[in-house]
Design an enzyme around this catalytic site. Structure first.
Site, PDB file in Angstrom:
ATOM      1  N   GLN A   9      19.546 -11.069  33.066  1.00 27.17           N
ATOM      2  CA  GLN A   9      20.873 -10.893  33.671  1.00 27.17           C
ATOM      3  C   GLN A   9      21.809 -10.124  32.742  1.00 27.17           C
ATOM      4  O   GLN A   9      21.762 -10.281  31.529  1.00 27.17           O
ATOM      5  CB  GLN A   9      21.475 -12.259  34.009  1.00 27.17           C
ATOM      6  CG  GLN A   9      20.829 -12.885  35.215  1.00 27.17           C
ATOM      7  CD  GLN A   9      21.424 -14.232  35.581  1.00 27.17           C
ATOM      8  OE1 GLN A   9      20.742 -15.243  35.537  1.00 27.17           O
ATOM      9  NE2 GLN A   9      22.682 -14.258  35.949  1.00 27.17           N
ATOM     10  N   SER A  87      14.491 -13.643  28.986  1.00 26.99           N
ATOM     11  CA  SER A  87      14.880 -14.660  29.964  1.00 26.99           C
ATOM     12  C   SER A  87      14.222 -14.377  31.325  1.00 26.99           C
ATOM     13  O   SER A  87      13.006 -14.390  31.434  1.00 26.99           O
ATOM     14  CB  SER A  87      16.406 -14.731  30.073  1.00 26.99           C
ATOM     15  OG  SER A  87      16.823 -15.841  30.843  1.00 26.99           O
ATOM     16  N   LEU A  88      15.001 -14.078  32.351  1.00 24.37           N
ATOM     17  CA  LEU A  88      14.440 -13.732  33.661  1.00 24.37           C
ATOM     18  C   LEU A  88      13.384 -12.633  33.536  1.00 24.37           C
ATOM     19  O   LEU A  88      12.376 -12.625  34.255  1.00 24.37           O
ATOM     20  CB  LEU A  88      15.551 -13.241  34.589  1.00 24.37           C
ATOM     21  CG  LEU A  88      15.072 -12.402  35.781  1.00 24.37           C
ATOM     22  CD1 LEU A  88      14.463 -13.286  36.833  1.00 24.37           C
ATOM     23  CD2 LEU A  88      16.150 -11.534  36.333  1.00 24.37           C
ATOM     24  N   ARG A 112      13.916 -20.242  41.071  1.00 26.52           N
ATOM     25  CA  ARG A 112      14.547 -20.348  39.747  1.00 26.52           C
ATOM     26  C   ARG A 112      16.039 -20.072  39.835  1.00 26.52           C
ATOM     27  O   ARG A 112      16.872 -20.822  39.313  1.00 26.52           O
ATOM     28  CB  ARG A 112      13.882 -19.352  38.793  1.00 26.52           C
ATOM     29  CG  ARG A 112      14.384 -19.365  37.343  1.00 26.52           C
ATOM     30  CD  ARG A 112      13.666 -18.254  36.578  1.00 26.52           C
ATOM     31  NE  ARG A 112      13.897 -18.304  35.149  1.00 26.52           N
ATOM     32  CZ  ARG A 112      14.865 -17.666  34.503  1.00 26.52           C
ATOM     33  NH1 ARG A 112      15.750 -16.934  35.193  1.00 26.52           N
ATOM     34  NH2 ARG A 112      14.998 -17.740  33.183  1.00 26.52           N
ATOM     35  N   HIS A 193      19.664 -21.645  29.221  1.00 18.79           N
ATOM     36  CA  HIS A 193      18.891 -21.943  28.008  1.00 18.79           C
ATOM     37  C   HIS A 193      19.543 -23.034  27.154  1.00 18.79           C
ATOM     38  O   HIS A 193      19.610 -22.930  25.934  1.00 18.79           O
ATOM     39  CB  HIS A 193      18.673 -20.657  27.195  1.00 18.79           C
ATOM     40  CG  HIS A 193      17.977 -19.598  27.978  1.00 18.79           C
ATOM     41  ND1 HIS A 193      16.644 -19.674  28.324  1.00 18.79           N
ATOM     42  CD2 HIS A 193      18.438 -18.442  28.541  1.00 18.79           C
ATOM     43  CE1 HIS A 193      16.313 -18.624  29.051  1.00 18.79           C
ATOM     44  NE2 HIS A 193      17.381 -17.865  29.202  1.00 18.79           N
ATOM     45  N   GLN A 242      11.100 -22.507  28.981  1.00 18.83           N
ATOM     46  CA  GLN A 242      12.093 -21.456  28.711  1.00 18.83           C
ATOM     47  C   GLN A 242      13.495 -21.793  29.223  1.00 18.83           C
ATOM     48  O   GLN A 242      14.500 -21.414  28.612  1.00 18.83           O
ATOM     49  CB  GLN A 242      11.615 -20.148  29.344  1.00 18.83           C
ATOM     50  CG  GLN A 242      12.442 -18.932  28.985  1.00 18.83           C
ATOM     51  CD  GLN A 242      12.613 -17.989  30.166  1.00 18.83           C
ATOM     52  OE1 GLN A 242      13.228 -18.334  31.163  1.00 18.83           O
ATOM     53  NE2 GLN A 242      12.056 -16.801  30.045  1.00 18.83           N
TER      54      GLN A 242
END
Length: 283
Positions: A9, A87-88, A112, A193, A242
């Site tokens: 993101q 991340s993503l 998610r 996170h 994660q």
């Protein structure tokens, strides 16, 4: 050796993917397939929407995943020696090397994003980038705070993102400023996170069990441990962890360099990761 890296993101923009849609029949087919699977026109949000809508987690993650994976499908000679995703972006990286299909990955990203968005709407969490201070200093300050505040993204030397409850974040950021650090509030309304994402992690774990994962064609350096992974069972476990663990991006890139990577190709929209990776490479 070539390493392909996939952003998370923050790399989105209005109009993303429109050029791919207009110039590639395969890209157009996959964009339309995405609309069909999701049950709404994510393409309209990507091509002609507003940033106010696109920046919502439930749309942002889908848009970046779709764009990134489609780009690998239409690239000439996409044959990575290693991959990593921020991340993503880790899900985009996994789909690109066929650990799961584009369609399965899209459904996973949708689950998610929705689980994370629900928490964003119920808990006042935020994230901030801290510049100019050592990682160890930031870690110790976060540890001493009474609220929920943790290191979330180890991006590059001199830049560490923290995540947690808004009040805790304000407290530690005030302290960092007094120490000479610079603060940038991230344009996300969630504590990604961090332990706050625990309910989303549990939902994701249930859904991941329904998806068939294959062993990776090449090493993927996962966020949780920054180490090369190929076995599907380990990839699954790391992908679940994660959500509440820090993104060890700096450590991942350092390990990729140690293992022979000399070329890093940013596959997603924009070039955020390329800029961060350059700082690590030049360290």
């Amino acid at each position: 050796m070539k390493a392909y890296i996939f952003p998370g993101q923050g790399s989105q923009f209005i109009g993303m993917g429109k050029d791919l849609y207009n110039t590639s029949n395969l890209a157009k087919k996959l964009f339309l397939l995405s609309d069909e699977i999701l049950g709404f026109q994510i393409t309209c949000i990507m091509f002609n929407g507003t940033m106010e809508i696109l920046k919502n987690t439930k749309y942002t993650q889908l848009a970046i995943y779709i764009y990134s994976v489609i780009k690998t499908k239409i690239l000439n000679n996409f044959n990575p020696d290693m991959v990593a995703g921020h991340s993503l972006g880790e899900l985009s990286a996994l789909a690109s090397i066929d650990v799961f299909s584009f369609e399965e990955g899209l459904k996973l990203v949708a689950q998610r994003a929705l689980a994370m968005q629900e928490i964003c709407e119920s808990v006042h969490g935020r994230m901030a980038a801290v510049f100019g201070l050592e990682d160890e200093v930031i870690e110790k300050v976060c540890e001493k705070d009474n609220g929920i505040i943790v290191p979330a993204n180890y991006n590059c030397p001199g830049q560490l993102v923290i995540s947690g409850e808004y009040e805790s974040l304000k407290r530690v950021c005030s302290f960092f400023k007094k120490m000479g650090g610079k603060i940038f509030m991230l344009p996300v309304h969630g504590a990604f996170h961090s332990p706050i994402m625990e309910p989303a992690k549990k939902k994701l774990a249930k859904f991941i069990k329904t998806i068939s994962f294959r062993d990776s064609k090449c090493p993927i350096y996962q966020n949780v441990n920054a180490k090369p992974v190929r076995k599907s069972s380990n990839i699954k476990k790391n992908l679940i962890e994660q959500l509440t663990s820090p993104v060890k991006w700096k450590q991942s890139i350092e390990n990729m360099i140690k293992n022979g990577a000399i070329s890093f190709i940013d596959v997603g929209p924009g070039c955020i990761l390329q800029k961060i990776t350059k700082k690590i490479y030049q360290k």
